[in-house]
Design a protein around this motif. Sequence first.
Motif, PDB file in Angstrom:
ATOM      1  N   LEU A   1       7.237 -11.461  10.089  1.00 40.19           N
ATOM      2  CA  LEU A   1       6.891 -10.588   8.882  1.00 40.19           C
ATOM      3  C   LEU A   1       8.159 -10.560   8.298  1.00 40.19           C
ATOM      4  O   LEU A   1       8.420  -9.526   7.123  1.00 40.19           O
ATOM      5  CB  LEU A   1       6.334  -9.078   9.224  1.00 40.19           C
ATOM      6  CG  LEU A   1       4.948  -9.204  10.094  1.00 40.19           C
ATOM      7  CD1 LEU A   1       4.400  -7.885  10.327  1.00 40.19           C
ATOM      8  CD2 LEU A   1       3.926  -9.645   8.849  1.00 40.19           C
ATOM      9  N   HIS A   2       9.465 -11.098   8.383  1.00 40.84           N
ATOM     10  CA  HIS A   2      10.638 -10.683   8.041  1.00 40.84           C
ATOM     11  C   HIS A   2      10.482 -11.192   6.355  1.00 40.84           C
ATOM     12  O   HIS A   2      11.497 -10.806   5.720  1.00 40.84           O
ATOM     13  CB  HIS A   2      11.805 -11.392   8.588  1.00 40.84           C
ATOM     14  CG  HIS A   2      11.470 -13.110   8.793  1.00 40.84           C
ATOM     15  ND1 HIS A   2      10.852 -13.431   9.854  1.00 40.84           N
ATOM     16  CD2 HIS A   2      11.752 -14.221   7.998  1.00 40.84           C
ATOM     17  CE1 HIS A   2      10.778 -14.900   9.734  1.00 40.84           C
ATOM     18  NE2 HIS A   2      11.525 -15.353   8.542  1.00 40.84           N
ATOM     19  N   PRO A   3       9.852 -12.001   5.669  1.00 41.48           N
ATOM     20  CA  PRO A   3      10.012 -12.490   4.330  1.00 41.48           C
ATOM     21  C   PRO A   3       9.297 -11.486   3.392  1.00 41.48           C
ATOM     22  O   PRO A   3       9.123 -11.507   2.131  1.00 41.48           O
ATOM     23  CB  PRO A   3       9.150 -13.774   4.195  1.00 41.48           C
ATOM     24  CG  PRO A   3       9.121 -14.046   5.529  1.00 41.48           C
ATOM     25  CD  PRO A   3       8.884 -13.036   6.461  1.00 41.48           C
ATOM     26  N   PHE A   4       8.776 -10.405   4.035  1.00 35.91           N
ATOM     27  CA  PHE A   4       8.007  -8.936   3.286  1.00 35.91           C
ATOM     28  C   PHE A   4       8.712  -8.293   2.326  1.00 35.91           C
ATOM     29  O   PHE A   4       9.942  -8.136   2.746  1.00 35.91           O
ATOM     30  CB  PHE A   4       6.948  -8.235   4.054  1.00 35.91           C
ATOM     31  CG  PHE A   4       5.816  -9.119   4.340  1.00 35.91           C
ATOM     32  CD1 PHE A   4       4.670  -8.865   3.522  1.00 35.91           C
ATOM     33  CD2 PHE A   4       5.624 -10.024   5.459  1.00 35.91           C
ATOM     34  CE1 PHE A   4       3.352  -9.356   3.878  1.00 35.91           C
ATOM     35  CE2 PHE A   4       4.444 -10.693   5.374  1.00 35.91           C
ATOM     36  CZ  PHE A   4       3.409 -10.554   4.786  1.00 35.91           C
ATOM     37  N   HIS A   5       8.282  -8.056   1.192  1.00 36.94           N
ATOM     38  CA  HIS A   5       8.873  -7.038   0.336  1.00 36.94           C
ATOM     39  C   HIS A   5       7.857  -5.729  -0.043  1.00 36.94           C
ATOM     40  O   HIS A   5       6.678  -6.096  -0.082  1.00 36.94           O
ATOM     41  CB  HIS A   5       9.378  -7.621  -1.002  1.00 36.94           C
ATOM     42  CG  HIS A   5      10.378  -8.630  -0.780  1.00 36.94           C
ATOM     43  ND1 HIS A   5      11.932  -8.319  -0.343  1.00 36.94           N
ATOM     44  CD2 HIS A   5      10.248 -10.052  -0.823  1.00 36.94           C
ATOM     45  CE1 HIS A   5      12.445  -9.380  -0.269  1.00 36.94           C
ATOM     46  NE2 HIS A   5      11.709 -10.557  -0.620  1.00 36.94           N
ATOM     47  N   GLN A   6       8.443  -4.848  -0.301  1.00 33.64           N
ATOM     48  CA  GLN A   6       7.455  -3.588  -0.718  1.00 33.64           C
ATOM     49  C   GLN A   6       7.425  -3.681  -2.205  1.00 33.64           C
ATOM     50  O   GLN A   6       8.485  -3.500  -3.031  1.00 33.64           O
ATOM     51  CB  GLN A   6       8.156  -2.333  -0.576  1.00 33.64           C
ATOM     52  CG  GLN A   6       7.414  -1.051  -0.665  1.00 33.64           C
ATOM     53  CD  GLN A   6       6.344  -0.767   0.433  1.00 33.64           C
ATOM     54  OE1 GLN A   6       6.700  -0.670   1.495  1.00 33.64           O
ATOM     55  NE2 GLN A   6       5.167  -0.404   0.068  1.00 33.64           N
ATOM     56  N   ALA A   7       6.155  -3.599  -2.551  1.00 34.70           N
ATOM     57  CA  ALA A   7       6.052  -3.560  -4.038  1.00 34.70           C
ATOM     58  C   ALA A   7       5.665  -1.994  -4.677  1.00 34.70           C
ATOM     59  O   ALA A   7       4.950  -1.261  -3.922  1.00 34.70           O
ATOM     60  CB  ALA A   7       4.595  -4.559  -4.439  1.00 34.70           C
ATOM     61  N   ASP A   8       6.303  -1.916  -5.720  1.00 35.75           N
ATOM     62  CA  ASP A   8       5.978  -0.633  -6.313  1.00 35.75           C
ATOM     63  C   ASP A   8       5.998  -0.673  -7.927  1.00 35.75           C
ATOM     64  O   ASP A   8       6.523  -1.634  -8.186  1.00 35.75           O
ATOM     65  CB  ASP A   8       7.116   0.352  -5.886  1.00 35.75           C
ATOM     66  CG  ASP A   8       8.523   0.128  -6.459  1.00 35.75           C
ATOM     67  OD1 ASP A   8       8.463   0.615  -7.746  1.00 35.75           O
ATOM     68  OD2 ASP A   8       9.316  -0.653  -5.932  1.00 35.75           O
ATOM     69  N   PRO A   9       5.312  -0.015  -8.504  1.00 40.95           N
ATOM     70  CA  PRO A   9       5.050  -0.110  -9.973  1.00 40.95           C
ATOM     71  C   PRO A   9       6.182   0.516 -10.819  1.00 40.95           C
ATOM     72  O   PRO A   9       6.156   0.179 -12.115  1.00 40.95           O
ATOM     73  CB  PRO A   9       3.855   1.068 -10.120  1.00 40.95           C
ATOM     74  CG  PRO A   9       3.756   1.990  -9.206  1.00 40.95           C
ATOM     75  CD  PRO A   9       4.326   1.047  -7.777  1.00 40.95           C
ATOM     76  N   ILE A  10       7.346   0.999 -10.094  1.00 40.08           N
ATOM     77  CA  ILE A  10       8.364   1.383 -11.132  1.00 40.08           C
ATOM     78  C   ILE A  10       9.160   0.192 -11.103  1.00 40.08           C
ATOM     79  O   ILE A  10       9.929  -0.333 -12.145  1.00 40.08           O
ATOM     80  CB  ILE A  10       9.127   2.505 -10.303  1.00 40.08           C
ATOM     81  CG1 ILE A  10       8.480   3.702 -10.379  1.00 40.08           C
ATOM     82  CG2 ILE A  10      10.692   2.719 -10.918  1.00 40.08           C
ATOM     83  CD1 ILE A  10       9.100   4.805  -9.468  1.00 40.08           C
ATOM     84  N   SER A  11       9.415  -0.706 -10.154  1.00 36.19           N
ATOM     85  CA  SER A  11      10.231  -1.872 -10.016  1.00 36.19           C
ATOM     86  C   SER A  11       9.522  -3.338 -10.429  1.00 36.19           C
ATOM     87  O   SER A  11       9.936  -4.229 -10.593  1.00 36.19           O
ATOM     88  CB  SER A  11      10.977  -2.242  -8.790  1.00 36.19           C
ATOM     89  OG  SER A  11      10.197  -2.383  -7.687  1.00 36.19           O
ATOM     90  N   MET A  12       8.057  -3.039 -10.445  1.00 40.66           N
ATOM     91  CA  MET A  12       7.240  -4.254 -10.567  1.00 40.66           C
ATOM     92  C   MET A  12       6.167  -3.930 -11.609  1.00 40.66           C
ATOM     93  O   MET A  12       5.634  -3.085 -11.549  1.00 40.66           O
ATOM     94  CB  MET A  12       6.725  -4.797  -9.113  1.00 40.66           C
ATOM     95  CG  MET A  12       7.726  -5.262  -8.313  1.00 40.66           C
ATOM     96  SD  MET A  12       7.118  -5.867  -6.621  1.00 40.66           S
ATOM     97  CE  MET A  12       6.139  -7.304  -7.156  1.00 40.66           C
ATOM     98  N   SER A  13       6.108  -5.100 -12.541  1.00 38.49           N
ATOM     99  CA  SER A  13       4.849  -5.044 -13.152  1.00 38.49           C
ATOM    100  C   SER A  13       3.717  -5.860 -12.548  1.00 38.49           C
ATOM    101  O   SER A  13       3.792  -6.374 -11.333  1.00 38.49           O
ATOM    102  CB  SER A  13       5.320  -5.416 -14.662  1.00 38.49           C
ATOM    103  OG  SER A  13       5.387  -6.901 -14.583  1.00 38.49           O
TER     104      SER A  13
END
Length: 309
Positions: free
Chosen positions: A197-209
């Motif tokens: 699971l090391h390639p994962f990133h947290q998605a959030d609506p502030i830094s991502m559209s």
Amino acid sequence: MKIKNIEVRHASDAVCRRIHAWFQSDKRIGILDGSRSIQLPHPEKRGFALKIKGAGLHGGTVRFGVFSKTGPAARRFDFDGRVMEDVASGHDNAFLGGASFQQASTEFHVSRLLAERGVPVVPCLGFGRIDTETHVSWFSIFEWHRDWKSGLIPGEDYGEANIRLTSAMLQLAVEHDLIGYCGQIRDSAGRYLLKDLHPFHQADPISMSQLSWVMQVLFTLNIRCHAARHFAVAAGLDVLPDDIVAYPLRGLVADATLDDFTALRASVLKPYLARAPQDFTPRALYEALRSTRTGNALLDLCPPKFTRW
């Protein structure tokens, strides 16, 4: 290079002692598990092993100062959907036989987070680092049952296995705001657990559209599409479907074909995934995504909290 310090985080005292003994020993005895992983007897659980990822190259030492350069290059996408390189999470940032700081930390935290939410994962017991006078390398520690088998063994159900894994990745993105690619293992009861699971990133609506969410997911799907063909060829699969590269897309578009992958590659992957075109605009990217069945489906799948173009 002589190891000056060994640090283990989060694991029990018994596991820490076993890890220290491995890195300090001149005669390393363990079961090889890939080019940078080793399995050792578990000091606390019968039937389980400790798996150290970043234990050294082929059961030897970490090649400090020599980067692996095995790829694939990691990508991130800004709010407009423009591509950037994420050096820290890519394999190229780890020494041969070792892991990077981001890989080890991310693997631990994502594994713990998903386990707490009831998602079956290979347990990550902790992570740590080894230091020389001039370099630092990192490692992750897992609990591994000796009966576990890969969930992606090339064979009669290989195509379905790729679809199942893609479906799991999309579920993580939609329900848990975690975007990345991974593997699966199958236990003796037929249950599938996520691993790597090391390639994962947290998605959030502030830094991502919506655009950057879709492009981040597309990057992971592209990795899976190429991996589906690569591992089948490497395993010498005699009967390889001509459209095996499109099978992972069927976790999103049930009847996806080679034509869908070809269209996606021509309209989105080649123009936007490796580098942004000089005349990049979010509108052009949006229209390119809408022009393909895969991109269109992802735009609609993206959770509504991510801002639309």
